[in-house]
Design a protein around this motif. Structure first.
Motif, PDB file in Angstrom:
ATOM      1  N   ALA A  97       8.236  -1.016   6.217  1.00 27.09           N
ATOM      2  CA  ALA A  97       9.412  -0.934   6.243  1.00 27.09           C
ATOM      3  C   ALA A  97       9.943  -1.409   4.692  1.00 27.09           C
ATOM      4  CB  ALA A  97      10.349  -2.107   7.138  1.00 27.09           C
ATOM      5  N   GLY A  98       9.406  -1.969   4.109  1.00 26.27           N
ATOM      6  CA  GLY A  98       9.865  -2.140   2.729  1.00 26.27           C
ATOM      7  C   GLY A  98       9.277  -1.211   1.463  1.00 26.27           C
ATOM      8  N   GLY A  99       8.665  -0.188   2.124  1.00 26.48           N
ATOM      9  CA  GLY A  99       7.955   0.982   1.516  1.00 26.48           C
ATOM     10  C   GLY A  99       6.463   0.392   1.466  1.00 26.48           C
ATOM     11  N   VAL A 100       5.718   1.372   0.381  1.00 26.73           N
ATOM     12  CA  VAL A 100       4.325   1.097   0.421  1.00 26.73           C
ATOM     13  C   VAL A 100       3.795   1.301  -1.075  1.00 26.73           C
ATOM     14  CG1 VAL A 100       1.956   1.888   1.135  1.00 26.73           C
ATOM     15  CG2 VAL A 100       3.728   1.747   2.666  1.00 26.73           C
ATOM     16  N   ILE A 101       3.051   0.543  -1.512  1.00 27.04           N
ATOM     17  CA  ILE A 101       2.388   0.661  -2.967  1.00 27.04           C
ATOM     18  C   ILE A 101       1.012   1.012  -2.775  1.00 27.04           C
ATOM     19  CG2 ILE A 101       1.917  -0.320  -5.246  1.00 27.04           C
ATOM     20  CD1 ILE A 101       4.825  -0.182  -4.879  1.00 27.04           C
ATOM     21  N   MET A 102       0.486   2.166  -3.199  1.00 25.37           N
ATOM     22  CA  MET A 102      -0.842   2.624  -2.924  1.00 25.37           C
ATOM     23  C   MET A 102      -1.551   2.777  -4.129  1.00 25.37           C
ATOM     24  SD  MET A 102      -0.608   5.866  -0.127  1.00 25.37           S
ATOM     25  CE  MET A 102      -2.354   5.705  -0.010  1.00 25.37           C
ATOM     26  N   ILE A 103      -2.688   2.133  -4.414  1.00 22.92           N
ATOM     27  CA  ILE A 103      -3.338   1.911  -5.675  1.00 22.92           C
ATOM     28  C   ILE A 103      -4.752   2.469  -5.451  1.00 22.92           C
ATOM     29  CG2 ILE A 103      -4.202   0.413  -7.389  1.00 22.92           C
ATOM     30  CD1 ILE A 103      -2.034  -1.228  -6.952  1.00 22.92           C
ATOM     31  N   THR A 104      -5.221   3.538  -6.199  1.00 25.49           N
ATOM     32  CA  THR A 104      -6.416   4.249  -6.252  1.00 25.49           C
ATOM     33  C   THR A 104      -7.163   3.610  -7.515  1.00 25.49           C
ATOM     34  OG1 THR A 104      -5.668   5.916  -4.981  1.00 25.49           O
ATOM     35  CG2 THR A 104      -7.789   5.908  -6.254  1.00 25.49           C
ATOM     36  N   MET A 105      -8.359   2.761  -7.104  1.00 28.52           N
ATOM     37  CA  MET A 105      -9.042   2.125  -8.256  1.00 28.52           C
ATOM     38  C   MET A 105     -10.037   3.294  -8.915  1.00 28.52           C
ATOM     39  SD  MET A 105      -7.811  -0.830  -8.270  1.00 28.52           S
ATOM     40  CE  MET A 105      -8.822  -1.816  -9.454  1.00 28.52           C
ATOM     41  N   ILE A 106     -10.415   3.330 -10.359  1.00 34.38           N
ATOM     42  CA  ILE A 106     -11.263   3.920 -10.853  1.00 34.38           C
ATOM     43  C   ILE A 106     -12.769   4.065 -10.222  1.00 34.38           C
ATOM     44  CG2 ILE A 106     -12.472   4.320 -12.820  1.00 34.38           C
ATOM     45  CD1 ILE A 106     -10.275   3.497 -14.550  1.00 34.38           C
ATOM     46  N   GLY A 107     -13.366   5.118  -9.818  1.00 34.56           N
ATOM     47  CA  GLY A 107     -14.712   5.175  -9.167  1.00 34.56           C
ATOM     48  C   GLY A 107     -14.378   5.191  -7.768  1.00 34.56           C
ATOM     49  N   ALA A 108     -13.264   5.229  -6.984  1.00 31.86           N
ATOM     50  CA  ALA A 108     -12.830   5.236  -5.676  1.00 31.86           C
ATOM     51  C   ALA A 108     -13.325   6.576  -5.115  1.00 31.86           C
ATOM     52  CB  ALA A 108     -11.510   5.082  -5.366  1.00 31.86           C
ATOM     53  N   GLY A 109     -14.093   6.371  -3.980  1.00 35.78           N
ATOM     54  CA  GLY A 109     -14.564   7.719  -3.095  1.00 35.78           C
ATOM     55  C   GLY A 109     -15.992   8.178  -3.508  1.00 35.78           C
ATOM     56  N   LYS A 110     -16.486   7.479  -4.872  1.00 35.47           N
ATOM     57  CA  LYS A 110     -17.818   7.976  -5.229  1.00 35.47           C
ATOM     58  C   LYS A 110     -18.927   7.287  -4.538  1.00 35.47           C
ATOM     59  CE  LYS A 110     -16.562   8.690 -10.099  1.00 35.47           C
ATOM     60  NZ  LYS A 110     -17.162   8.380 -11.416  1.00 35.47           N
TER      61      LYS A 110
ATOM     62  N   PRO B 285       7.254  -4.850  -0.305  1.00 28.88           N
ATOM     63  CA  PRO B 285       6.435  -3.652   0.020  1.00 28.88           C
ATOM     64  C   PRO B 285       5.127  -3.968   0.692  1.00 28.88           C
ATOM     65  CG  PRO B 285       6.271  -3.906  -2.252  1.00 28.88           C
ATOM     66  CD  PRO B 285       7.321  -4.818  -1.636  1.00 28.88           C
ATOM     67  N   LEU B 286       4.168  -3.018   1.295  1.00 26.60           N
ATOM     68  CA  LEU B 286       2.993  -3.064   1.773  1.00 26.60           C
ATOM     69  C   LEU B 286       2.051  -2.627   0.574  1.00 26.60           C
ATOM     70  CD1 LEU B 286       1.305  -3.632   4.178  1.00 26.60           C
ATOM     71  CD2 LEU B 286       1.123  -1.045   4.718  1.00 26.60           C
ATOM     72  N   PHE B 287       1.097  -3.514   0.121  1.00 29.58           N
ATOM     73  CA  PHE B 287       0.162  -3.240  -0.904  1.00 29.58           C
ATOM     74  C   PHE B 287      -1.047  -2.569  -0.243  1.00 29.58           C
ATOM     75  CE2 PHE B 287       2.645  -6.576  -2.867  1.00 29.58           C
ATOM     76  CZ  PHE B 287       3.226  -5.894  -3.918  1.00 29.58           C
ATOM     77  N   VAL B 288      -1.444  -1.292  -0.378  1.00 30.54           N
ATOM     78  CA  VAL B 288      -2.592  -0.750  -0.044  1.00 30.54           C
ATOM     79  C   VAL B 288      -3.621  -0.442  -1.106  1.00 30.54           C
ATOM     80  CG1 VAL B 288      -3.835   1.159   1.401  1.00 30.54           C
ATOM     81  CG2 VAL B 288      -1.577   0.313   1.859  1.00 30.54           C
ATOM     82  N   VAL B 289      -4.809  -0.841  -1.460  1.00 27.78           N
ATOM     83  CA  VAL B 289      -5.688  -0.616  -2.605  1.00 27.78           C
ATOM     84  C   VAL B 289      -6.954   0.073  -1.934  1.00 27.78           C
ATOM     85  CG1 VAL B 289      -7.190  -1.707  -4.375  1.00 27.78           C
ATOM     86  CG2 VAL B 289      -4.832  -2.633  -3.817  1.00 27.78           C
ATOM     87  N   ASP B 290      -7.258   1.253  -2.422  1.00 32.63           N
ATOM     88  CA  ASP B 290      -8.430   1.982  -1.984  1.00 32.63           C
ATOM     89  C   ASP B 290      -8.341   2.163  -0.259  1.00 32.63           C
ATOM     90  OD1 ASP B 290      -8.824   2.899  -4.485  1.00 32.63           O
ATOM     91  OD2 ASP B 290     -10.719   1.140  -4.389  1.00 32.63           O
ATOM     92  N   GLY B 291      -7.139   2.406   0.225  1.00 30.23           N
ATOM     93  CA  GLY B 291      -7.074   2.256   1.729  1.00 30.23           C
ATOM     94  C   GLY B 291      -7.210   0.961   2.375  1.00 30.23           C
ATOM     95  N   ILE B 292      -7.155   0.021   1.756  1.00 33.96           N
ATOM     96  CA  ILE B 292      -7.225  -1.279   2.368  1.00 33.96           C
ATOM     97  C   ILE B 292      -5.990  -2.167   2.260  1.00 33.96           C
ATOM     98  CG2 ILE B 292      -8.659  -3.621   2.516  1.00 33.96           C
ATOM     99  CD1 ILE B 292     -11.254  -1.992   1.694  1.00 33.96           C
ATOM    100  N   VAL B 293      -5.260  -2.638   3.117  1.00 37.18           N
ATOM    101  CA  VAL B 293      -4.098  -3.620   2.916  1.00 37.18           C
ATOM    102  C   VAL B 293      -4.426  -4.844   2.287  1.00 37.18           C
ATOM    103  CG1 VAL B 293      -2.124  -4.461   4.311  1.00 37.18           C
ATOM    104  CG2 VAL B 293      -3.156  -2.133   4.919  1.00 37.18           C
ATOM    105  N   VAL B 294      -3.845  -5.142   1.257  1.00 34.33           N
ATOM    106  CA  VAL B 294      -3.937  -6.417   0.665  1.00 34.33           C
ATOM    107  C   VAL B 294      -3.007  -7.288   0.544  1.00 34.33           C
ATOM    108  CG1 VAL B 294      -5.926  -5.509  -0.679  1.00 34.33           C
ATOM    109  CG2 VAL B 294      -3.674  -5.543  -1.646  1.00 34.33           C
ATOM    110  N   SER B 295      -3.013  -8.386   0.404  1.00 34.97           N
ATOM    111  CA  SER B 295      -1.594  -9.299   0.261  1.00 34.97           C
ATOM    112  C   SER B 295      -1.328  -9.512  -1.181  1.00 34.97           C
ATOM    113  CB  SER B 295      -2.141 -10.679   0.749  1.00 34.97           C
ATOM    114  OG  SER B 295      -2.938 -11.326  -0.135  1.00 34.97           O
ATOM    115  N   SER B 296      -2.041  -9.209  -2.152  1.00 36.56           N
ATOM    116  CA  SER B 296      -1.573  -9.194  -3.465  1.00 36.56           C
ATOM    117  C   SER B 296      -2.135  -8.151  -4.490  1.00 36.56           C
ATOM    118  CB  SER B 296      -1.607 -10.616  -4.098  1.00 36.56           C
ATOM    119  OG  SER B 296      -1.395 -10.961  -5.323  1.00 36.56           O
TER     120      SER B 296
END
Length: 229
Positions: free
Chosen positions: A216-229, A177-188
């Motif tokens: 294509a393999g799905g997306v894992i979106m992670i929102t961290m505490i404090g994101a958007g502040k 899957p594609l990893f997206v952390v706070d809107g940014i694509v990361v490798s791990s």
């Protein structure tokens, strides 16, 4: 013996009398004295779960020890009045009063879930979107983010630090899957602590299409505490 029974019975009667709730009816108006619908009734600073009708009326049960009854709205502010046993009250939202330390609780189904191209109410999520509330008490014991994800979303398989998302048609099953952390694509996501995570959204099928071939393999979106502040 008879005297003791009488004393116990009397004590229970008194306790029941003290615990008897008072039904309070009321009306919430704005400064033009027009009724305000959907306003939240607050009792002693706590959400009562009661909202006003289309006519601005409400009915709420309170304890005799209640000190104040208030009303909260997102657009007209709040109002509050002292409670002294009266069974009818009128609250006017004139913008001069504030409910101190009151934080409205969003119903679970009304939570806004980020899905890559916007947000959607949790109750309206499609079957191709999975959601994990990382701040839920049931997730407090996890020390590994992969363990937190494992078994929480249908179609998502976790083996060690490898995640496989099976889509609706399983055409791309097995693809990372594609990893997206706070809107940014990361490798791990290996170094992310569960205690730092606010929520995890899993996209598959058409909901992951916004990311093109990368999703294509799905997306894992992670929102961290404090994101958007």
């Amino acid at each position: 013996m008879i005297a003791i029974i009488a004393m116990v019975a009397g004590g229970r009667a008194e306790a029941q009398k003290q615990e008897k709730m008072i039904t309070v009816t009321g009306t919430v108006n704005d400064t033009t004295m027009s009724p305000v619908a959907g306003a939240l009734i607050v009792v002693d600073g706590l959400d009562s779960g009661v909202t006003t009708s289309k006519k601005g009326t409400f009915k709420v049960k309170v304890s005799p020890e209640t000190e104040n009854i208030g009303v909260y709205t997102t657009n007209l502010g709040s109002a509050i009045t002292m409670f002294e046993g009266q069974d009818k009250i009128t609250l006017v939202l004139d913008g001069t009063q504030v409910l101190k330390n009151f934080v409205p609780v969003t119903a679970e189904g009304e939570m806004d879930i980020e899905i890559g191209y916007g947000s959607v109410k949790k109750k309206n999520l499609t079957t191709s979107v999975g959601y994990i509330d990382a701040q839920d008490e049931s997730n407090a014991s996890y020390t590994n983010i992969y363990e937190m994800i494992q078994g929480k979303v249908p179609g998502v398989q976790v083996s060690g630090n490898k995640i496989t998302i099976r889509g609706i048609n399983s055409i791309n099953s097995g693809t990372d899957p594609l990893f997206v952390v706070d809107g940014i694509v990361v490798s791990s996501i290996d170094n992310i602590s569960p205690r730092q995570v606010k929520s995890i959204t899993v996209l598959k099928g058409s909901d992951a299409a916004i990311y093109g071939s990368r999703g294509a393999g799905g997306v894992i979106m992670i929102t961290m505490i404090g994101a958007g502040k």
